[in-house]
Design a protein around this motif. Structure first.
Motif, PDB file in Angstrom:
ATOM      1  N   LEU A  76     -37.810  -0.265  11.265  1.00 12.42           N
ATOM      2  CA  LEU A  76     -38.357  -1.214  11.760  1.00 12.42           C
ATOM      3  C   LEU A  76     -40.278  -0.791  11.085  1.00 12.42           C
ATOM      4  O   LEU A  76     -41.024  -1.456  10.505  1.00 12.42           O
ATOM      5  CB  LEU A  76     -38.487  -1.219  13.084  1.00 12.42           C
ATOM      6  CG  LEU A  76     -39.738  -2.328  14.040  1.00 12.42           C
ATOM      7  CD1 LEU A  76     -39.566  -4.138  13.245  1.00 12.42           C
ATOM      8  CD2 LEU A  76     -39.990  -2.820  15.378  1.00 12.42           C
ATOM      9  N   VAL A  77     -40.300   0.413  11.597  1.00 19.92           N
ATOM     10  CA  VAL A  77     -41.921   0.630  11.434  1.00 19.92           C
ATOM     11  C   VAL A  77     -42.285   1.090   9.884  1.00 19.92           C
ATOM     12  O   VAL A  77     -42.868   1.122   8.803  1.00 19.92           O
ATOM     13  CB  VAL A  77     -41.914   2.453  11.785  1.00 19.92           C
ATOM     14  CG1 VAL A  77     -42.960   3.039  11.165  1.00 19.92           C
ATOM     15  CG2 VAL A  77     -41.818   2.020  13.195  1.00 19.92           C
ATOM     16  N   LEU A  78     -41.294   1.296   8.422  1.00 15.55           N
ATOM     17  CA  LEU A  78     -40.932   1.614   7.511  1.00 15.55           C
ATOM     18  C   LEU A  78     -40.828  -0.095   6.658  1.00 15.55           C
ATOM     19  O   LEU A  78     -41.720   0.451   5.495  1.00 15.55           O
ATOM     20  CB  LEU A  78     -39.468   2.213   6.928  1.00 15.55           C
ATOM     21  CG  LEU A  78     -39.003   3.649   6.935  1.00 15.55           C
ATOM     22  CD1 LEU A  78     -37.721   4.144   7.090  1.00 15.55           C
ATOM     23  CD2 LEU A  78     -40.297   4.463   6.373  1.00 15.55           C
ATOM     24  N   PHE A  79     -40.570  -0.833   6.914  1.00 15.10           N
ATOM     25  CA  PHE A  79     -40.235  -2.517   6.742  1.00 15.10           C
ATOM     26  C   PHE A  79     -41.627  -2.618   6.801  1.00 15.10           C
ATOM     27  O   PHE A  79     -42.916  -2.865   6.147  1.00 15.10           O
ATOM     28  CB  PHE A  79     -39.894  -2.924   7.461  1.00 15.10           C
ATOM     29  CG  PHE A  79     -38.283  -3.691   6.531  1.00 15.10           C
ATOM     30  CD1 PHE A  79     -38.235  -3.179   5.572  1.00 15.10           C
ATOM     31  CD2 PHE A  79     -36.938  -3.390   7.682  1.00 15.10           C
ATOM     32  CE1 PHE A  79     -36.941  -3.321   4.582  1.00 15.10           C
ATOM     33  CE2 PHE A  79     -36.254  -3.500   7.538  1.00 15.10           C
ATOM     34  CZ  PHE A  79     -35.322  -3.656   4.892  1.00 15.10           C
ATOM     35  N   LEU A  80     -42.480  -2.280   8.248  1.00 16.60           N
ATOM     36  CA  LEU A  80     -43.844  -3.038   8.620  1.00 16.60           C
ATOM     37  C   LEU A  80     -44.737  -1.969   7.191  1.00 16.60           C
ATOM     38  O   LEU A  80     -45.408  -2.669   7.013  1.00 16.60           O
ATOM     39  CB  LEU A  80     -44.137  -2.612   9.969  1.00 16.60           C
ATOM     40  CG  LEU A  80     -43.556  -3.920  10.777  1.00 16.60           C
ATOM     41  CD1 LEU A  80     -44.014  -3.564  12.711  1.00 16.60           C
ATOM     42  CD2 LEU A  80     -43.502  -4.849  10.666  1.00 16.60           C
ATOM     43  N   LEU A  85     -42.034  -4.428   0.184  1.00 18.25           N
ATOM     44  CA  LEU A  85     -40.792  -4.072   0.253  1.00 18.25           C
ATOM     45  C   LEU A  85     -39.574  -5.060   0.689  1.00 18.25           C
ATOM     46  O   LEU A  85     -39.439  -6.030   1.398  1.00 18.25           O
ATOM     47  CB  LEU A  85     -39.944  -3.212   1.683  1.00 18.25           C
ATOM     48  CG  LEU A  85     -39.003  -2.222   0.968  1.00 18.25           C
ATOM     49  CD1 LEU A  85     -39.347  -1.094   0.290  1.00 18.25           C
ATOM     50  CD2 LEU A  85     -38.876  -1.267   2.400  1.00 18.25           C
ATOM     51  N   GLY A  86     -38.569  -5.845  -0.616  1.00 20.22           N
ATOM     52  CA  GLY A  86     -37.577  -6.446  -0.140  1.00 20.22           C
ATOM     53  C   GLY A  86     -38.412  -8.039  -0.894  1.00 20.22           C
ATOM     54  O   GLY A  86     -37.403  -9.044  -0.742  1.00 20.22           O
ATOM     55  N   SER A 122     -28.457  -1.130   6.141  1.00 21.04           N
ATOM     56  CA  SER A 122     -28.048  -1.088   4.609  1.00 21.04           C
ATOM     57  C   SER A 122     -28.788  -1.637   3.480  1.00 21.04           C
ATOM     58  O   SER A 122     -29.317  -2.151   2.269  1.00 21.04           O
ATOM     59  CB  SER A 122     -26.902  -1.605   4.059  1.00 21.04           C
ATOM     60  OG  SER A 122     -26.912  -3.033   5.038  1.00 21.04           O
ATOM     61  N   ASN A 123     -29.752  -3.169   4.670  1.00 23.43           N
ATOM     62  CA  ASN A 123     -30.868  -3.702   3.599  1.00 23.43           C
ATOM     63  C   ASN A 123     -31.948  -2.925   3.139  1.00 23.43           C
ATOM     64  O   ASN A 123     -32.477  -3.044   1.874  1.00 23.43           O
ATOM     65  CB  ASN A 123     -31.188  -4.383   5.312  1.00 23.43           C
ATOM     66  CG  ASN A 123     -31.140  -5.566   5.441  1.00 23.43           C
ATOM     67  OD1 ASN A 123     -29.647  -6.445   4.112  1.00 23.43           O
ATOM     68  ND2 ASN A 123     -31.077  -6.170   6.526  1.00 23.43           N
ATOM     69  N   TYR A 124     -32.633  -1.751   4.423  1.00 18.00           N
ATOM     70  CA  TYR A 124     -33.839  -0.722   3.551  1.00 18.00           C
ATOM     71  C   TYR A 124     -33.256  -0.200   2.368  1.00 18.00           C
ATOM     72  O   TYR A 124     -34.161   0.408   1.604  1.00 18.00           O
ATOM     73  CB  TYR A 124     -34.142   0.069   4.474  1.00 18.00           C
ATOM     74  CG  TYR A 124     -35.133   0.798   4.761  1.00 18.00           C
ATOM     75  CD1 TYR A 124     -36.316   0.762   4.441  1.00 18.00           C
ATOM     76  CD2 TYR A 124     -34.851   2.328   4.185  1.00 18.00           C
ATOM     77  CE1 TYR A 124     -37.610   0.755   4.343  1.00 18.00           C
ATOM     78  CE2 TYR A 124     -35.727   3.680   3.551  1.00 18.00           C
ATOM     79  CZ  TYR A 124     -36.939   2.519   3.745  1.00 18.00           C
ATOM     80  OH  TYR A 124     -38.042   3.433   3.021  1.00 18.00           O
TER      81      TYR A 124
END
Length: 211
Positions: A76-80, A85-86, A122-124
């Motif tokens: 979650l932190v990496l996505f935020l 990203l993505g 897998s999404n990340y």
């Protein structure tokens, strides 16, 4: 229908083939499927899954719960921290992609031993190390999941564990739902799918902490 748990589970797994196959076909028509990468990752998942099965790791339930909490919060932190990203396709260096292949192996082992939350990891990896958009990631996951579903369904059919009236009803429901879901995601775009993934991730974390 008064089905036994074994027959009900087998029938449900067989019917999910409809969801995966129709979803893949819908992504294919939209030109969102990267088959070469999908089959490469499928091979890694099969090898990793076999390794996980052979290891027969017995991990205490409490450990699994905290591993999931820490892992989910990290993702979650990496996505935020990476708001784009993505959201756009990128051609990344081969060295970065090789890191992605390497990371998919432990994900495959995790999939066999724990399974829950595999989609978030897998999404990340697919977004960060392969430069895929969320729509493309969803299509790749169909390639990875469909063969195992077909294999399981074949085994259940041979063992006569399918309740066919229920199967027809579920298959059609899953197939129609998958088609509408994919069409909706394609219409809304990658940002909408990304936000949905982040919300689901937050819910999963809260459920693990307070559920």
């Amino acid at each position: 229908f008064g089905l036994s748990p074994q027959v009900a589970a087998a029938t449900n797994v067989a019917a999910v083939v409809g969801m995966a196959s129709v979803g893949l076909a819908t992504f294919h028509v939209a030109g969102k499927v990267q088959y070469k990468l999908g089959f490469q990752l499928l091979f890694i998942v099969l090898i990793g899954g076999l390794s996980g099965s052979l290891l027969l790791i017995s991990v205490p339930e409490t450990w699994i719960r905290w591993m999931m909490i820490i892992g989910f919060i990290g993702i979650l932190v990496l996505f935020l921290l990476q708001p784009n990203l993505g959201l756009e396709s990128k051609q990344l260096p081969r060295s970065v992609r090789w890191m992605g292949y390497a990371l998919f192996f432990p994900i495959a082992i995790y999939m066999v031993i724990v399974n829950a939350g595999t989609v978030f990891f897998s999404n990340y990896v697919l977004a960060r190390f392969f430069g895929l958009r969320f729509i493309e990631i969803a299509a790749i996951r169909k390639i990875i999941s469909l063969p195992s579903l077909l294999l399981a369904a074949t085994v259940y059919i041979l063992k006569d564990l399918i309740h066919w009236p229920s199967f027809v009803f579920l298959f059609l429901g899953f197939a129609i739902g998958s088609y509408l879901g994919v069409r909706h995601a394609l219409k809304k775009g990658d940002a909408w799918v990304r936000n949905l993934v982040i919300v689901m991730l937050m819910i999963a974390i809260l459920k693990l902490l307070f559920g």
